[in-house]
Design an enzyme around this catalytic site. Sequence first.
Site, PDB file in Angstrom:
ATOM      1  N   GLU A   1       0.879  -1.174   0.000  1.00 37.45           N
ATOM      2  CA  GLU A   1       0.000   0.000   0.000  1.00 37.45           C
ATOM      3  C   GLU A   1       0.914   1.221   0.000  1.00 37.45           C
ATOM      4  O   GLU A   1       1.615   1.477   0.975  1.00 37.45           O
ATOM      5  CB  GLU A   1      -0.870  -0.031   1.264  1.00 37.45           C
ATOM      6  CG  GLU A   1      -1.715   1.206   1.467  1.00 37.45           C
ATOM      7  CD  GLU A   1      -2.368   1.223   2.855  1.00 37.45           C
ATOM      8  OE1 GLU A   1      -2.736   0.147   3.375  1.00 37.45           O
ATOM      9  OE2 GLU A   1      -2.487   2.319   3.431  1.00 37.45           O
TER      10      GLU A   1
ATOM     11  N   ARG B   1       0.729  10.101   1.395  1.00 33.59           N
ATOM     12  CA  ARG B   1       1.307  11.078   2.326  1.00 33.59           C
ATOM     13  C   ARG B   1       2.435  11.854   1.668  1.00 33.59           C
ATOM     14  O   ARG B   1       2.928  12.827   2.226  1.00 33.59           O
ATOM     15  CB  ARG B   1       1.856  10.358   3.561  1.00 33.59           C
ATOM     16  CG  ARG B   1       0.767   9.748   4.393  1.00 33.59           C
ATOM     17  CD  ARG B   1       1.332   9.056   5.598  1.00 33.59           C
ATOM     18  NE  ARG B   1       0.287   8.293   6.230  1.00 33.59           N
ATOM     19  CZ  ARG B   1       0.338   7.827   7.449  1.00 33.59           C
ATOM     20  NH1 ARG B   1       1.415   8.018   8.182  1.00 33.59           N
ATOM     21  NH2 ARG B   1      -0.663   7.137   7.949  1.00 33.59           N
TER      22      ARG B   1
ATOM     23  N   LYS C   1     -10.897  -0.674   7.457  1.00 28.03           N
ATOM     24  CA  LYS C   1      -9.621  -0.429   8.117  1.00 28.03           C
ATOM     25  C   LYS C   1      -9.937   0.007   9.545  1.00 28.03           C
ATOM     26  O   LYS C   1     -10.897   0.747   9.764  1.00 28.03           O
ATOM     27  CB  LYS C   1      -8.889   0.689   7.367  1.00 28.03           C
ATOM     28  CG  LYS C   1      -7.594   1.164   8.016  1.00 28.03           C
ATOM     29  CD  LYS C   1      -6.895   2.185   7.117  1.00 28.03           C
ATOM     30  CE  LYS C   1      -5.766   2.866   7.871  1.00 28.03           C
ATOM     31  NZ  LYS C   1      -4.506   2.867   7.121  1.00 28.03           N
TER      32      LYS C   1
HETATM   33  C1  3PG Z   1      -1.429   3.737   8.317  1.00 26.42           C
HETATM   34  O1  3PG Z   1      -1.354   4.670   7.521  1.00 26.42           O
HETATM   35  O2  3PG Z   1      -2.151   2.760   8.116  1.00 26.42           O
HETATM   36  C2  3PG Z   1      -0.661   3.807   9.583  1.00 26.42           C
HETATM   37  O3  3PG Z   1      -0.035   5.033   9.719  1.00 26.42           O
HETATM   38  C3  3PG Z   1       0.312   2.733   9.771  1.00 26.42           C
HETATM   39  O4  3PG Z   1       0.611   2.739  11.112  1.00 26.42           O
HETATM   40  P1  3PG Z   1       2.021   2.282  11.678  1.00 26.42           P
HETATM   41  O5  3PG Z   1       3.023   3.273  11.139  1.00 26.42           O
HETATM   42  O6  3PG Z   1       1.900   2.315  13.171  1.00 26.42           O
HETATM   43  O7  3PG Z   1       2.303   0.914  11.166  1.00 26.42           O
END
Ligand code: 3PG
Length: 244
Positions: free
Chosen positions: A40, A44, A128
Amino acid sequence: MDIMQKLEQAGIIPVVVLDRTEDAVPTAKALLKGGIGVMEITFRTAAARDAIREVAKNVPEMIVGAGTVLNVAQCEAASQAGAQFIVSPGLDIPLTESCIREGLAVIPGCVTPSEIMAILALGLKTVKFFPASVYGGLDAMKALSGPFPGLKFIPTGGVNAGNLREYIAAPFISAAGGSWMCKKRILPPENSIRSLRFQKRQSGSSGRSVNEISYSRRNHAPFKNARPRTPVSDAFSGSHFRWR
Ligand code: 3PG
């Protein structure tokens, strides 16, 4: 098998944040070498759309999706670039409906009963659950499974090599996602082999390799000597979760 089934089969979904488009293909290849056929790529960063396009074009065996998709415009950009699934941190109805119309797999973020009821009304069955550790983790998802049997969760946010097994063994978890598998500091161009070793070491700390987890999920037997998707005490020492 549709994309949602493929994600469930994979069991784990790396959340990949790329600053540079040129890192996309080497990262996808490193993940494949590590036994992970899903990624994925999150919106960002400004590189997301082109990174998805590069992976879709050059690494066809990788199931590439778009993460942190916040609006219809990003969703369209991701889809045109070749994203096979869309992940959003929250529930945006126009975005979700647009994916459904286009036949694009979509996983909206839902942590409350009202949000879940909204996506069920749209015909979706997987959400999610983010940030999982903040919103109650497995306890919360187990409680939500009562009124919503058949609903599947993809928790992210606080999932890591240490607690992954506990998450993916629960019957209401479709797959677990997170960035721990693909930290920026291990991304190419350092080199993909180092990335692979790092992943194996990380997953090894929880007692099983990423390959084994993927293999086990494919065969519906999360752990040796355990009934399908049923954690047993020796596999879960220290765990207070039981799904029997
Ligand atoms: C996401 O975008 O799904 C989360 O920011 C992932 O979270 P993590 O960095 O704690 O794995």
